[in-house]
Write a protein that holds these residues in place. Structure first.
Motif, PDB file in Angstrom:
ATOM      1  N   GLY A  29     -63.081 -27.155   7.487  1.00 29.60           N
ATOM      2  CA  GLY A  29     -62.679 -27.465   6.116  1.00 29.60           C
ATOM      3  C   GLY A  29     -61.730 -26.419   5.598  1.00 29.60           C
ATOM      4  O   GLY A  29     -61.413 -25.449   6.278  1.00 29.60           O
ATOM      5  N   ARG A  30     -61.287 -26.610   4.398  1.00 33.45           N
ATOM      6  CA  ARG A  30     -60.347 -25.679   3.771  1.00 33.45           C
ATOM      7  C   ARG A  30     -60.999 -24.313   3.582  1.00 33.45           C
ATOM      8  O   ARG A  30     -62.137 -24.224   3.125  1.00 33.45           O
ATOM      9  N   GLU A  31     -60.270 -23.256   3.954  1.00 38.67           N
ATOM     10  CA  GLU A  31     -60.719 -21.875   3.784  1.00 38.67           C
ATOM     11  C   GLU A  31     -59.635 -21.097   3.057  1.00 38.67           C
ATOM     12  O   GLU A  31     -58.456 -21.326   3.279  1.00 38.67           O
ATOM     13  N   ALA A  32     -60.031 -20.167   2.229  1.00 31.71           N
ATOM     14  CA  ALA A  32     -59.083 -19.263   1.579  1.00 31.71           C
ATOM     15  C   ALA A  32     -59.806 -17.966   1.264  1.00 31.71           C
ATOM     16  O   ALA A  32     -60.920 -17.974   0.759  1.00 31.71           O
ATOM     17  N   SER A  33     -59.154 -16.862   1.594  1.00 30.28           N
ATOM     18  CA  SER A  33     -59.723 -15.554   1.322  1.00 30.28           C
ATOM     19  C   SER A  33     -58.587 -14.541   1.291  1.00 30.28           C
ATOM     20  O   SER A  33     -57.996 -14.244   2.332  1.00 30.28           O
ATOM     21  N   GLY A  34     -58.255 -14.043   0.126  1.00 32.47           N
ATOM     22  CA  GLY A  34     -57.178 -13.059   0.014  1.00 32.47           C
ATOM     23  C   GLY A  34     -55.856 -13.651   0.458  1.00 32.47           C
ATOM     24  O   GLY A  34     -55.420 -14.672  -0.055  1.00 32.47           O
ATOM     25  N   GLU A  35     -55.239 -13.040   1.441  1.00 31.82           N
ATOM     26  CA  GLU A  35     -53.950 -13.493   1.946  1.00 31.82           C
ATOM     27  C   GLU A  35     -54.100 -14.524   3.064  1.00 31.82           C
ATOM     28  O   GLU A  35     -53.120 -14.938   3.654  1.00 31.82           O
ATOM     29  N   TYR A  36     -55.333 -14.929   3.362  1.00 31.02           N
ATOM     30  CA  TYR A  36     -55.578 -15.860   4.459  1.00 31.02           C
ATOM     31  C   TYR A  36     -55.951 -17.235   3.913  1.00 31.02           C
ATOM     32  O   TYR A  36     -56.677 -17.363   2.939  1.00 31.02           O
ATOM     33  N   GLY A  37     -55.475 -18.264   4.576  1.00 35.90           N
ATOM     34  CA  GLY A  37     -55.873 -19.626   4.263  1.00 35.90           C
ATOM     35  C   GLY A  37     -55.850 -20.443   5.538  1.00 35.90           C
ATOM     36  O   GLY A  37     -55.167 -20.112   6.494  1.00 35.90           O
ATOM     37  N   GLY A  38     -56.601 -21.494   5.539  1.00 35.82           N
ATOM     38  CA  GLY A  38     -56.599 -22.345   6.710  1.00 35.82           C
ATOM     39  C   GLY A  38     -57.339 -23.624   6.426  1.00 35.82           C
ATOM     40  O   GLY A  38     -57.901 -23.819   5.348  1.00 35.82           O
ATOM     41  N   GLY A  39     -57.320 -24.474   7.399  1.00 36.23           N
ATOM     42  CA  GLY A  39     -57.998 -25.750   7.293  1.00 36.23           C
ATOM     43  C   GLY A  39     -57.929 -26.444   8.634  1.00 36.23           C
ATOM     44  O   GLY A  39     -57.467 -25.863   9.629  1.00 36.23           O
ATOM     45  N   PRO A  40     -58.366 -27.685   8.679  1.00 32.48           N
ATOM     46  CA  PRO A  40     -58.317 -28.409   9.944  1.00 32.48           C
ATOM     47  C   PRO A  40     -56.908 -28.384  10.541  1.00 32.48           C
ATOM     48  O   PRO A  40     -55.946 -28.792   9.902  1.00 32.48           O
ATOM     49  N   GLY A  41     -56.793 -27.817  11.718  1.00 33.88           N
ATOM     50  CA  GLY A  41     -55.519 -27.800  12.440  1.00 33.88           C
ATOM     51  C   GLY A  41     -54.535 -26.731  12.055  1.00 33.88           C
ATOM     52  O   GLY A  41     -53.417 -26.723  12.568  1.00 33.88           O
ATOM     53  N   HIS A  42     -54.911 -25.784  11.186  1.00 32.16           N
ATOM     54  CA  HIS A  42     -53.928 -24.752  10.836  1.00 32.16           C
ATOM     55  C   HIS A  42     -54.575 -23.471  10.294  1.00 32.16           C
ATOM     56  O   HIS A  42     -55.695 -23.497   9.784  1.00 32.16           O
ATOM     57  N   HIS A  43     -53.814 -22.396  10.448  1.00 31.50           N
ATOM     58  CA  HIS A  43     -54.100 -21.089   9.846  1.00 31.50           C
ATOM     59  C   HIS A  43     -52.819 -20.615   9.170  1.00 31.50           C
ATOM     60  O   HIS A  43     -51.731 -20.794   9.706  1.00 31.50           O
TER      61      HIS A  43
ATOM     62  N   GLU B  79     -45.543 -40.022  -0.637  1.00 34.84           N
ATOM     63  CA  GLU B  79     -45.903 -39.796   0.759  1.00 34.84           C
ATOM     64  C   GLU B  79     -46.917 -38.659   0.846  1.00 34.84           C
ATOM     65  O   GLU B  79     -46.775 -37.636   0.161  1.00 34.84           O
ATOM     66  N   GLU B  80     -47.920 -38.837   1.661  1.00 34.96           N
ATOM     67  CA  GLU B  80     -48.896 -37.774   1.874  1.00 34.96           C
ATOM     68  C   GLU B  80     -48.359 -36.823   2.945  1.00 34.96           C
ATOM     69  O   GLU B  80     -48.099 -37.233   4.075  1.00 34.96           O
ATOM     70  N   ILE B  81     -48.183 -35.572   2.567  1.00 31.82           N
ATOM     71  CA  ILE B  81     -47.667 -34.542   3.472  1.00 31.82           C
ATOM     72  C   ILE B  81     -48.864 -33.755   3.991  1.00 31.82           C
ATOM     73  O   ILE B  81     -49.657 -33.241   3.201  1.00 31.82           O
ATOM     74  N   PRO B  82     -49.013 -33.645   5.316  1.00 31.53           N
ATOM     75  CA  PRO B  82     -50.183 -32.937   5.852  1.00 31.53           C
ATOM     76  C   PRO B  82     -50.066 -31.427   5.669  1.00 31.53           C
ATOM     77  O   PRO B  82     -48.977 -30.872   5.543  1.00 31.53           O
ATOM     78  N   GLU B  83     -51.219 -30.779   5.649  1.00 23.49           N
ATOM     79  CA  GLU B  83     -51.261 -29.318   5.634  1.00 23.49           C
ATOM     80  C   GLU B  83     -50.969 -28.812   7.046  1.00 23.49           C
ATOM     81  O   GLU B  83     -51.268 -29.493   8.009  1.00 23.49           O
ATOM     82  N   PRO B  84     -50.345 -27.682   7.194  1.00 22.53           N
ATOM     83  CA  PRO B  84     -50.001 -26.691   6.181  1.00 22.53           C
ATOM     84  C   PRO B  84     -48.664 -26.960   5.497  1.00 22.53           C
ATOM     85  O   PRO B  84     -48.243 -26.197   4.641  1.00 22.53           O
ATOM     86  N   TRP B  85     -47.998 -28.030   5.867  1.00 24.62           N
ATOM     87  CA  TRP B  85     -46.642 -28.305   5.388  1.00 24.62           C
ATOM     88  C   TRP B  85     -46.601 -28.539   3.878  1.00 24.62           C
ATOM     89  O   TRP B  85     -45.671 -28.114   3.211  1.00 24.62           O
ATOM     90  N   GLN B  86     -47.627 -29.215   3.340  1.00 21.41           N
ATOM     91  CA  GLN B  86     -47.667 -29.447   1.904  1.00 21.41           C
ATOM     92  C   GLN B  86     -47.744 -28.126   1.143  1.00 21.41           C
ATOM     93  O   GLN B  86     -47.033 -27.908   0.169  1.00 21.41           O
TER      94      GLN B  86
END
Length: 145
Positions: A21-35, A94-101
Motif C-alpha cells: 500500500g501507499r507509504e510515506a515517511s519524510g523524504e521517502y514515499g512508495g506504493g505498489p510497484g514503486h519507490h 485519464e487515470e495516471i498510475p503512480e509514481p507518474w501521477q
C-alpha cells in the motif's frame, strides 16, 4: 550527500520489495510497484527575496547532473521523459498510475534508465515556489504512460 551515496541509495531501492500500500515517511514515499526518495534538498524559500533561489537551483542541478552522468556510465544513455502532458491527460479524466501521477505535479521531466526489470528515474522536484528543490530518485516497474 555525495554521488556515491546517491547511487548506494538507488541500489538499495532496486533491491527492496515494493510496499503493498501507499507509504510515506519524510523524504521517502512508495506504493505498489514503486519507490521514491528525496536524495538531497535545498532550503525552503518562504522568506526569500528571490536572490537565493537561483543559487539553490544551480547547486541542486549540479548534483542532478553528476547523478545523471553516474547512472549513464552504469546503465547507458537515459531516456528523457516529459511529464507535462500527463497533467493535461489527468485533467481530461485519464487515470495516471503512480509514481507518474505524483511526479507530474512537481517536475516537468525525468531521466529514465531501464535496469533489468525496473525503471530507474531521477529528477528535480519542487511542489511550490516557496518549498525546497528536491533531488528525487525512484525505482518502478510501472511503465511510463
Amino acid at each position: 550527500m555525495t554521488t556515491a551515496e546517491h547511487l548506494d541509495t538507488i541500489d538499495r531501492l532496486r533491491a527492496r520489495a515494493f510496499p503493498a500500500g501507499r507509504e510515506a515517511s519524510g523524504e521517502y514515499g512508495g506504493g505498489p510497484g514503486h519507490h521514491l526518495v528525496g536524495l538531497s534538498r535545498t532550503r525552503d524559500f518562504w522568506e526569500d527575496d528571490g536572490s537565493g533561489r537561483e543559487e539553490a537551483a544551480d547547486q541542486i542541478n549540479a548534483e542532478y547532473g553528476a547523478l545523471v552522468q553516474a547512472l549513464t556510465d552504469r546503465w547507458g544513455a537515459p531516456q528523457v521523459f516529459a511529464l507535462d502532458s500527463l497533467l493535461y491527460r489527468q485533467f481530461d479524466g485519464e487515470e495516471i498510475p503512480e509514481p507518474w501521477q505524483e511526479l507530474c505535479g512537481s517536475t516537468d521531466h525525468v531521466h529514465l534508465w531501464r535496469a533489468e526489470d525496473r525503471w530507474l528515474l531521477v529528477c528535480v522536484t519542487q511542489w511550490d515556489k516557496e518549498l525546497p528543490f528536491l533531488l528525487t530518485a525512484g525505482v518502478t516497474v510501472v511503465d511510463p504512460p
